[in-house]
Design an enzyme around this catalytic site. Structure first.
Site, PDB file in Angstrom:
ATOM      1  CE1 TYR A 141      -3.037   3.173   0.868  1.00 51.93           C
ATOM      2  CE2 TYR A 141      -1.533   3.205   2.792  1.00 51.93           C
ATOM      3  CZ  TYR A 141      -2.665   3.937   2.141  1.00 51.93           C
ATOM      4  OH  TYR A 141      -3.281   5.097   2.526  1.00 51.93           O
ATOM      5  CE  LYS A 145      -2.761   6.083  -1.174  1.00 50.85           C
ATOM      6  NZ  LYS A 145      -3.794   6.906  -1.930  1.00 50.85           N
ATOM      7  CG  PHE A 169       1.401  10.984  10.659  1.00 46.79           C
ATOM      8  CD1 PHE A 169       2.354  10.007  11.461  1.00 46.79           C
ATOM      9  CD2 PHE A 169       1.659  11.800   9.709  1.00 46.79           C
ATOM     10  CE1 PHE A 169       3.715  10.366  11.141  1.00 46.79           C
ATOM     11  CE2 PHE A 169       2.998  11.989   9.216  1.00 46.79           C
ATOM     12  CZ  PHE A 169       4.077  11.093  10.075  1.00 46.79           C
TER      13      PHE A 169
END
Length: 328
Positions: A141, A145, A169
């Site tokens: 994942y 990004k 976060f």
């Protein structure tokens, strides 16, 4: 401005849409509703149900709407699941943003906001973590990004698409009036899992690891309210008018342990919320806290929700009213 919000029926996307509408933007939400919820979309936004993998449908979308900017939330988001289904995540998270960027470049859309992640910082040398920290993704994942951020850097270089990558976060909380909030299936985030115990939907909350080098032995994380995140997106979108791409970390700058979250939830809900200790999960770091000084200095961003109990109260407002999510 008219903006496209991909994944705007999801948790963070729907809160961003809410603020965009309140501030007078024209908003088109594009979502396949596999993870998103129709009921989360503001009634003044245009909801188009579609799949970002459908290039023809995307071309029609950009033909029908002259967008001034794009906010891209559509993504598979589970760190642990990405390690079990790597090709699903690579395909879904990268092929889709490639399709959106191709349409954006052809239609001369020059502003792009990326929903990125703090999972890019798997081995931080310093905590709190600022944007100069080495990028070492902690999962497939996180890798998607990272690759999306690199794609955007090339789009800037080749087509002048100015972007802002926002590295979150721990997003948490809900709109304070309780009409939209966090509804994942299955749920993996700590605060909603704790509140499910208070609602009697699970027997206890598990604390994964009790021997970390932290004051109470549990992991410490940075929890930032979803509306604070939403405001950062709008500030970033408007800041791109100066023609400079940028990257920001988004967090509260405060760390709370799993045990502190549970104690705060007990205080807010008035429920005992039993907790049981469980073995560590692979890959969990002891402490992850953001340094968000850069976005504060450059864009004037500050968090409005600076108390863990205030954040949990907004989540509790949502979960009490919607114990089964948007199906309630």
């Amino acid at each position: 401005m008219k903006v496209l919000v991909t994944g705007g029926a999801g948790y963070i996307g729907s809160h961003v849409v809410q603020l965009l509408i309140e501030r007078g933007y024209q908003v088109v939400v594009y979502d396949n509703l596999i993870k998103g919820n129709r009921g989360a979309v503001h009634p003044d936004a245009a909801l188009i149900v579609g799949d970002l993998r459908d290039r023809a449908a995307l071309a029609d979308l950009f033909e029908a709407h002259p967008f001034d900017g794009i906010l891209h939330f559509a993504s598979q988001i589970s760190v642990s699941e990405s390690m079990l289904k790597p090709f699903d995540y690579l395909r879904d998270n990268l092929y889709t943003i490639i399709n959106v960027l191709e349409c954006a470049s052809r239609r001369q859309v020059k502003r792009f906001i990326l929903s990125s992640t703090a999972n890019l910082y798997d081995q931080p040398e310093r905590v709190p973590i600022d944007e100069s920290e080495a990028l070492i993704p902690g999962s497939i994942y996180g890798e998607t990004k990272y690759m999306a951020e690199r794609l955007l850097a090339w789009m800037d270089r080749l087509y002048g698409v100015k972007y802002c990558a926002l590295r979150y976060f721990n997003a948490c909380g809900a709109h304070p009036d309780g009409h939209i909030g966090e509804a994942h299936d299955p749920e993996t985030h700590l605060i909603p899992l704790v509140l499910q115990v208070a609602l009697g939907q699970r027997a206890a909350i598990e604390i994964y690891g009790s021997d970390y080098d932290t004051p109470d032995g549990a992991c410490i994380r940075d929890y930032v309210h979803v509306l604070d995140l939403a405001r950062a997106h709008i500030l970033a979108l408007e800041a791109l008018a100066d023609g400079e791409s940028r990257v920001y970390n988004l967090g509260s700058g405060c760390g709370y342990s799993v045990r502190q979250v549970i104690e705060s939830a007990r205080a807010v809900t008035g429920h005992p919320i039993p907790a049981i200790e469980a073995p560590r999960r692979p890959g969990d770091l002891p402490v992850l806290v953001a340094d968000s000084e850069r976005i504060g200095r450059e864009l004037g961003w500050e968090t409005d929700y600076n108390s863990l109990e205030a954040i949990i109260q907004t989540a509790w407002n949502w979960h009490r009213r919607h114990p089964n999510g948007y199906d309630s």
